[in-house]
Design a protein around this motif. Sequence first.
Motif, PDB file in Angstrom:
ATOM      1  N   ALA A  28       0.851  -1.181   0.000  1.00 19.36           N
ATOM      2  CA  ALA A  28       0.000   0.000   0.000  1.00 19.36           C
ATOM      3  C   ALA A  28       0.890   1.236   0.000  1.00 19.36           C
ATOM      4  O   ALA A  28       1.822   1.341   0.787  1.00 19.36           O
ATOM      5  CB  ALA A  28      -0.908   0.002   1.224  1.00 19.36           C
ATOM      6  N   LYS A  29       0.595   2.164  -0.886  1.00 21.23           N
ATOM      7  CA  LYS A  29       1.471   3.315  -1.053  1.00 21.23           C
ATOM      8  C   LYS A  29       1.474   4.206   0.183  1.00 21.23           C
ATOM      9  O   LYS A  29       2.510   4.718   0.582  1.00 21.23           O
ATOM     10  CB  LYS A  29       1.029   4.120  -2.277  1.00 21.23           C
ATOM     11  CG  LYS A  29       1.140   3.340  -3.583  1.00 21.23           C
ATOM     12  CD  LYS A  29       0.581   4.157  -4.734  1.00 21.23           C
ATOM     13  CE  LYS A  29       0.625   3.362  -6.036  1.00 21.23           C
ATOM     14  NZ  LYS A  29       0.011   4.105  -7.153  1.00 21.23           N
ATOM     15  N   ASP A  30       0.286   4.429   0.755  1.00 20.68           N
ATOM     16  CA  ASP A  30       0.198   5.354   1.885  1.00 20.68           C
ATOM     17  C   ASP A  30      -0.927   4.904   2.816  1.00 20.68           C
ATOM     18  O   ASP A  30      -2.033   5.430   2.762  1.00 20.68           O
ATOM     19  CB  ASP A  30      -0.041   6.768   1.362  1.00 20.68           C
ATOM     20  CG  ASP A  30       0.008   7.815   2.470  1.00 20.68           C
ATOM     21  OD1 ASP A  30       0.363   7.455   3.613  1.00 20.68           O
ATOM     22  OD2 ASP A  30      -0.316   8.990   2.202  1.00 20.68           O
ATOM     23  N   THR A  34      -4.206   7.140   3.612  1.00 21.39           N
ATOM     24  CA  THR A  34      -5.505   6.617   3.192  1.00 21.39           C
ATOM     25  C   THR A  34      -6.474   6.569   4.361  1.00 21.39           C
ATOM     26  O   THR A  34      -7.653   6.940   4.226  1.00 21.39           O
ATOM     27  CB  THR A  34      -5.338   5.210   2.599  1.00 21.39           C
ATOM     28  OG1 THR A  34      -4.459   5.269   1.472  1.00 21.39           O
ATOM     29  CG2 THR A  34      -6.680   4.645   2.147  1.00 21.39           C
ATOM     30  N   ARG A 226      -3.195  -6.055  -1.296  1.00 19.10           N
ATOM     31  CA  ARG A 226      -3.242  -5.020  -2.325  1.00 19.10           C
ATOM     32  C   ARG A 226      -3.253  -5.647  -3.722  1.00 19.10           C
ATOM     33  O   ARG A 226      -4.031  -5.254  -4.588  1.00 19.10           O
ATOM     34  CB  ARG A 226      -2.052  -4.073  -2.178  1.00 19.10           C
ATOM     35  CG  ARG A 226      -2.028  -3.016  -3.275  1.00 19.10           C
ATOM     36  CD  ARG A 226      -0.985  -1.941  -3.026  1.00 19.10           C
ATOM     37  NE  ARG A 226      -0.933  -1.025  -4.140  1.00 19.10           N
ATOM     38  CZ  ARG A 226      -1.785  -0.029  -4.360  1.00 19.10           C
ATOM     39  NH1 ARG A 226      -2.791   0.151  -3.529  1.00 19.10           N
ATOM     40  NH2 ARG A 226      -1.669   0.763  -5.396  1.00 19.10           N
ATOM     41  N   ALA A 344      -7.729  -0.931   3.489  1.00 17.73           N
ATOM     42  CA  ALA A 344      -6.780   0.075   3.013  1.00 17.73           C
ATOM     43  C   ALA A 344      -6.489  -0.098   1.529  1.00 17.73           C
ATOM     44  O   ALA A 344      -6.430   0.869   0.768  1.00 17.73           O
ATOM     45  CB  ALA A 344      -5.486  -0.007   3.815  1.00 17.73           C
ATOM     46  N   GLU A 348      -7.672   2.756  -0.972  1.00 23.44           N
ATOM     47  CA  GLU A 348      -6.636   3.442  -1.725  1.00 23.44           C
ATOM     48  C   GLU A 348      -6.981   3.477  -3.208  1.00 23.44           C
ATOM     49  O   GLU A 348      -6.784   4.490  -3.885  1.00 23.44           O
ATOM     50  CB  GLU A 348      -5.290   2.756  -1.502  1.00 23.44           C
ATOM     51  CG  GLU A 348      -4.107   3.558  -2.011  1.00 23.44           C
ATOM     52  CD  GLU A 348      -2.794   2.934  -1.577  1.00 23.44           C
ATOM     53  OE1 GLU A 348      -1.964   3.644  -1.002  1.00 23.44           O
ATOM     54  OE2 GLU A 348      -2.607   1.721  -1.816  1.00 23.44           O
ATOM     55  N   GLU A 352      -7.615   6.740  -5.354  1.00 24.90           N
ATOM     56  CA  GLU A 352      -6.789   6.967  -6.544  1.00 24.90           C
ATOM     57  C   GLU A 352      -7.647   7.452  -7.701  1.00 24.90           C
ATOM     58  O   GLU A 352      -7.255   8.349  -8.449  1.00 24.90           O
ATOM     59  CB  GLU A 352      -6.057   5.676  -6.939  1.00 24.90           C
ATOM     60  CG  GLU A 352      -4.814   5.388  -6.118  1.00 24.90           C
ATOM     61  CD  GLU A 352      -4.185   4.064  -6.498  1.00 24.90           C
ATOM     62  OE1 GLU A 352      -4.758   3.364  -7.370  1.00 24.90           O
ATOM     63  OE2 GLU A 352      -3.135   3.718  -5.931  1.00 24.90           O
TER      64      GLU A 352
END
Length: 614
Positions: A28-30, A34, A226, A344, A348, A352
């Motif tokens: 997960a990027k953030d 998020t 993810r 998450a 996310e 996005e």
Amino acid sequence: MTQSNANQRGPMGKRAANFGGGRSVEKAKDFKGTMLKLLTYVGQHKIAVFLGVAFAMCSVIFNIVGPKVLGQVTTKLYEGLVAKVSGTGSVDFDWIGRTLLILLGLYLASSACNLIQGWLMTGVTQRICYRMRRQIAEKIAVVPMSYFNGHSKGDVLSRITNDVDTLGQSLNQSITQLITSVTQVIGVLVMMLSISLPLTGVTVLTLPAAAIIMVVMIHFSQPYFREQQQVLGAVNGIIEEDFAGQNVIQVFDRADAAVAEFDEKNDRLFISGWRSQFLSGVMMPLMGLVGNMGYVGVVVVGAQLALTGSATPGDIQSFIQYVRNFTQPVQQLGNVSNTLQSMAAATERVFEFLEAPEEQQAVEAQVPAVRDGRVEFSHVRFGYTPDKTIIHDFTCAAEPGQTVAIVGPTGAGKTTLIKLLQRFYDIDGGSLKVDGVDVRDWDRAELRSQFAMVLQDTWLFSGTIRENIRYGRPDASDAEVEAAARAARCDHFIHTLAGGYDFEINEEGTNLSQGQRQLVTIARAFLADRPALILDEATSNVDTRTEELIQRAMDALMQGRTSFVIAHRLSTIRNANVILVLRDGDIVEKGTHEELLAKGGFYAELYNSQFEEA
């Protein structure tokens, strides 16, 4: 917009999203960012959330007090039996009965509070999902066309359906479990301390092991959660693409290839789903093992305390219940961590899309006072990607009421000019003006309301023929709808259908022929009655006789309106005021039909080749 991930072509030749590959999995990027964004959505329902949390805490508190009361009953019963056996007393069943009624009341109150908090939190999560779906639907209308060049329709649909559903289910579970678990851990810890400090110490020793298990499992399972959401979007894209093009797949005997591509994505979905669920599933047995070790420790130490008289039988019985009540929320916190990971990843992906670039509106959007359909291209340059220019230096002026025909080989840039005219894309250089105002300064909605369009690819929605025609002007009367149908030469075939204008068109209009679908879209353009027309191969899917009838109607419709006609059948544009011949994004010839034939150039070559082929 380009993606860092490579794209593959599906069996229909379209772009199918391809996320990641093999074991190269993205985390997960953030996660924190998020969750903070999601909290802003939850915060809009703070009263309901506050009440839900309060009722959840009350439910836990009532439930926590129960073992302590039950332990007192056990002690009272034990002491009474001992006194009865020794002849010094008897069991006080009245006190025990009253106490058990109090205990029943506590458990009923706990259940009632739990029911109320469930009702409140379900309402909150469903309202959040409703809002997100609505925002996504609104977002689809404002993202630039370039966004869909890099994302399959199935992936966007997956964000609306699967990801929002995952978010709603996870949010409903995680908020309640998080609050109740934390409250229960703190409450049970307090109750255990009130019973026995040594026994509490034995139980607390299991926490570090539980924490280590939880952190390790989260670390290894998060990437697969993810990937599971991402590959699910790719699978949906392939299904949507293959379903829409099933007839072409069968004709070209590509069913095995389509299944093979689906299997490849489905295998990745299976692997990521299996790994994420297995790793999250392993957590609960391991947490149970830690809890059982705590049980063993409590039994051993509790037996010693009972022998020395430092603890009563009721205290031991209460403490054993509290050990279960203590390890259970710790296990639930581990489960919540898995739920939060899934949430998450889904959230996310939703954010996005919601944060994707939008079509930019002019700071001071203009609407010309006089809107007669004058169009000016001046040294226009454009490319879908910075490294590939399609339109190099295009200059042309269309006066009000003129018909401008655009011809040329496939890939010359004909349809691209139409997209620029409606500002589906912004030009890279030069200027493009409509009624004297640069299209970048126009109000987008007003600019597009200047044009009626008939495209080669028809678009009809599920509904009656009347509703599909009225889409061009929602306030049109039935008489105006039928007049437009007559002008488009489709009134006759409509009356042959069951129900006439109330005939129900199914999804994608497959219960009408291709030519009939085209006629309905032409009737829609008639009804719109706008200052300018865009006809992109408008008669390509009808027979020659119908084409001739439609052409007459088109000629009448185009009187007094600026019209842009893209045609491969050059016989249909003989009466155009000016014909632009494109090759590789540049105008190579310009003039009327007769003038261009007299030149004997590229246009004449194209025109004559059609008759040679015939």
